[in-house]
Design a protein around this motif. Sequence first.
Motif, PDB file in Angstrom:
ATOM      1  N   VAL A   1      23.844   2.671   5.286  1.00  0.00           N
ATOM      2  CA  VAL A   1      25.113   1.970   5.552  1.00  0.00           C
ATOM      3  C   VAL A   1      26.103   2.217   4.407  1.00  0.00           C
ATOM      4  O   VAL A   1      25.737   2.156   3.226  1.00  0.00           O
ATOM      5  CB  VAL A   1      24.861   0.458   5.721  1.00  0.00           C
TER       6      VAL A   1
ATOM      7  N   ALA B   1      25.846  -0.418  -2.238  1.00  0.00           N
ATOM      8  CA  ALA B   1      24.643   0.179  -1.649  1.00  0.00           C
ATOM      9  C   ALA B   1      24.860   1.609  -1.161  1.00  0.00           C
ATOM     10  O   ALA B   1      24.252   2.042  -0.191  1.00  0.00           O
ATOM     11  CB  ALA B   1      24.139  -0.713  -0.518  1.00  0.00           C
TER      12      ALA B   1
ATOM     13  N   SER C   1      26.155  -6.045  -1.506  1.00  0.00           N
ATOM     14  CA  SER C   1      24.775  -5.740  -1.116  1.00  0.00           C
ATOM     15  C   SER C   1      24.763  -4.981   0.200  1.00  0.00           C
ATOM     16  O   SER C   1      25.752  -4.972   0.947  1.00  0.00           O
ATOM     17  CB  SER C   1      23.987  -7.039  -0.963  1.00  0.00           C
ATOM     18  N   SER C   2      23.618  -4.380   0.493  1.00  0.00           N
ATOM     19  CA  SER C   2      23.494  -3.655   1.763  1.00  0.00           C
ATOM     20  C   SER C   2      23.651  -4.621   2.947  1.00  0.00           C
ATOM     21  O   SER C   2      24.082  -4.228   4.027  1.00  0.00           O
ATOM     22  CB  SER C   2      22.157  -2.927   1.841  1.00  0.00           C
TER      23      SER C   2
ATOM     24  N   LEU D   1      19.449  -9.517  -5.071  1.00  0.00           N
ATOM     25  CA  LEU D   1      18.730  -9.337  -3.807  1.00  0.00           C
ATOM     26  C   LEU D   1      17.666  -8.234  -3.901  1.00  0.00           C
ATOM     27  O   LEU D   1      17.993  -7.048  -4.008  1.00  0.00           O
ATOM     28  CB  LEU D   1      19.774  -8.971  -2.732  1.00  0.00           C
ATOM     29  N   TYR D   2      16.404  -8.659  -3.844  1.00  0.00           N
ATOM     30  CA  TYR D   2      15.272  -7.730  -3.886  1.00  0.00           C
ATOM     31  C   TYR D   2      15.438  -6.646  -4.936  1.00  0.00           C
ATOM     32  O   TYR D   2      15.328  -5.444  -4.661  1.00  0.00           O
ATOM     33  CB  TYR D   2      14.993  -7.124  -2.495  1.00  0.00           C
TER      34      TYR D   2
ATOM     35  N   MET E   1      14.903  -6.591   5.274  1.00  0.00           N
ATOM     36  CA  MET E   1      15.098  -5.458   4.371  1.00  0.00           C
ATOM     37  C   MET E   1      13.730  -4.876   4.031  1.00  0.00           C
ATOM     38  O   MET E   1      12.711  -5.481   4.335  1.00  0.00           O
ATOM     39  CB  MET E   1      15.775  -5.929   3.076  1.00  0.00           C
ATOM     40  N   LEU E   2      13.718  -3.727   3.403  1.00  0.00           N
ATOM     41  CA  LEU E   2      12.463  -3.124   2.927  1.00  0.00           C
ATOM     42  C   LEU E   2      11.419  -3.069   4.043  1.00  0.00           C
ATOM     43  O   LEU E   2      10.278  -3.492   3.867  1.00  0.00           O
ATOM     44  CB  LEU E   2      11.911  -3.946   1.746  1.00  0.00           C
TER      45      LEU E   2
ATOM     46  N   TRP F   1      21.366  -1.101  -7.658  1.00  0.00           N
ATOM     47  CA  TRP F   1      21.764  -0.770  -6.289  1.00  0.00           C
ATOM     48  C   TRP F   1      22.147  -2.051  -5.536  1.00  0.00           C
ATOM     49  O   TRP F   1      21.424  -3.044  -5.611  1.00  0.00           O
ATOM     50  CB  TRP F   1      20.587  -0.082  -5.586  1.00  0.00           C
ATOM     51  N   GLY F   2      23.267  -2.042  -4.835  1.00  0.00           N
ATOM     52  CA  GLY F   2      23.685  -3.232  -4.075  1.00  0.00           C
ATOM     53  C   GLY F   2      24.062  -4.347  -5.029  1.00  0.00           C
ATOM     54  O   GLY F   2      24.851  -4.169  -5.950  1.00  0.00           O
ATOM     55  N   ASP F   3      23.429  -5.502  -4.853  1.00  0.00           N
ATOM     56  CA  ASP F   3      23.669  -6.656  -5.719  1.00  0.00           C
ATOM     57  C   ASP F   3      22.376  -7.003  -6.471  1.00  0.00           C
ATOM     58  O   ASP F   3      21.297  -6.974  -5.874  1.00  0.00           O
ATOM     59  CB  ASP F   3      24.106  -7.858  -4.868  1.00  0.00           C
TER      60      ASP F   3
ATOM     61  N   LEU G   1      17.083   4.369   4.082  1.00  0.00           N
ATOM     62  CA  LEU G   1      17.324   2.977   3.673  1.00  0.00           C
ATOM     63  C   LEU G   1      17.909   2.302   4.894  1.00  0.00           C
ATOM     64  O   LEU G   1      18.960   2.734   5.385  1.00  0.00           O
ATOM     65  CB  LEU G   1      18.345   2.909   2.538  1.00  0.00           C
ATOM     66  N   ASP G   2      17.237   1.300   5.431  1.00  0.00           N
ATOM     67  CA  ASP G   2      17.791   0.605   6.591  1.00  0.00           C
ATOM     68  C   ASP G   2      17.565  -0.899   6.492  1.00  0.00           C
ATOM     69  O   ASP G   2      16.653  -1.375   5.827  1.00  0.00           O
ATOM     70  CB  ASP G   2      17.242   1.172   7.911  1.00  0.00           C
ATOM     71  N   THR G   3      18.455  -1.605   7.129  1.00  0.00           N
ATOM     72  CA  THR G   3      18.458  -3.071   7.099  1.00  0.00           C
ATOM     73  C   THR G   3      18.893  -3.538   8.478  1.00  0.00           C
ATOM     74  O   THR G   3      19.627  -2.808   9.160  1.00  0.00           O
ATOM     75  CB  THR G   3      19.505  -3.577   6.066  1.00  0.00           C
TER      76      THR G   3
END
Length: 261
Positions: free
Chosen positions: A216, A18, A151-152, A123-124, A193-194, A118-120, A250-252
């Motif tokens: 992150v 991510a 993932s993030s 996931l989304y 997320m999102l 992006w990430g995995d 981008l935040d989680t």
Amino acid sequence: MLYWAPSVRKLFIIGIGAGNRDHITVQAINALNAVDVFFAIDKGDEKAELIRVRQEICETYIKDKSYRTVAVPDPERDRKPSSYRSAVKDWHERRAVIFEKMIARELNDGECGAFLVWGDPSLYDSTLRIVQQILARGVVEFTYEVIPGVSSVQALAAAHKISLNQIGAPVHITTGRNVADGFPDDFDNLVVMLDANCAFKAVKETDIDIYWGAYVGTKDEILIAGDLRQVAGDIEKIRSAARARKGWILDTYLLRKRDRR
Ligand SMILES: C[S@@+](CC[C@H](N)C(=O)[O-])C[C@H]1O[C@@H](n2cnc3c(N)ncnc32)[C@H](O)[C@@H]1O
């Protein structure tokens, strides 16, 4: 004896982490080095920095630079649909047709293509759903392999040095949109997320901790953790300033019931 094997096209769906290029796996590096064509969706508004991470990953980890890159524009998406689900489904179908044409045109028999996710990919992300849709249409044939990525959510947990669950407790992963539609009454650990609108502000309960992270894994990483009631205002302010400064965010975050178990 002569064996004849049809030369099948192959696609890799590669999770690239991510934003931290050190989060790439050895399996992903091996797959990257087998790729002839990288497929990309040109999102127009996609942040140059996120495109650069992908380029850096290819430049850093691929030994033979003779691969090609093909990008196609993303189809328009209805941003104010009456039904979110059917609008996204329709958009995915249009993407599937574009991907299908791109694969048929650009990937020769026996060659290997890839989508960098992006990430995995689990996931989304819509890539797997779209690839499966293309195969179901039966117009182009290929085999495919999915390479997991960090993932993030995993990067967030590692950055805060926490596990996502308490002993034996469940973890629920959802989106800001779902939370805005109705905050779950009962949860132990909720990853969001999102979330463009700080949905955590809707939480009424008092015994919740938040572990929030933006960008992150990157050089701009921001982490805030604490009692939700005490830090929610700070997160909102810091988030909005960071977004204004960089033009995107981008935040989680993880919301956790305190002393639940
Ligand atoms: C379309 S989803 C993709 C998720 C991705 N497949 C993954 O495994 O992390 C995009 C969301 O992932 C989260 N995200 C992605 N990268 C992030 C990062 N570096 N820091 C914090 N959150 C991130 C944000 O919640 C963002 O809205």
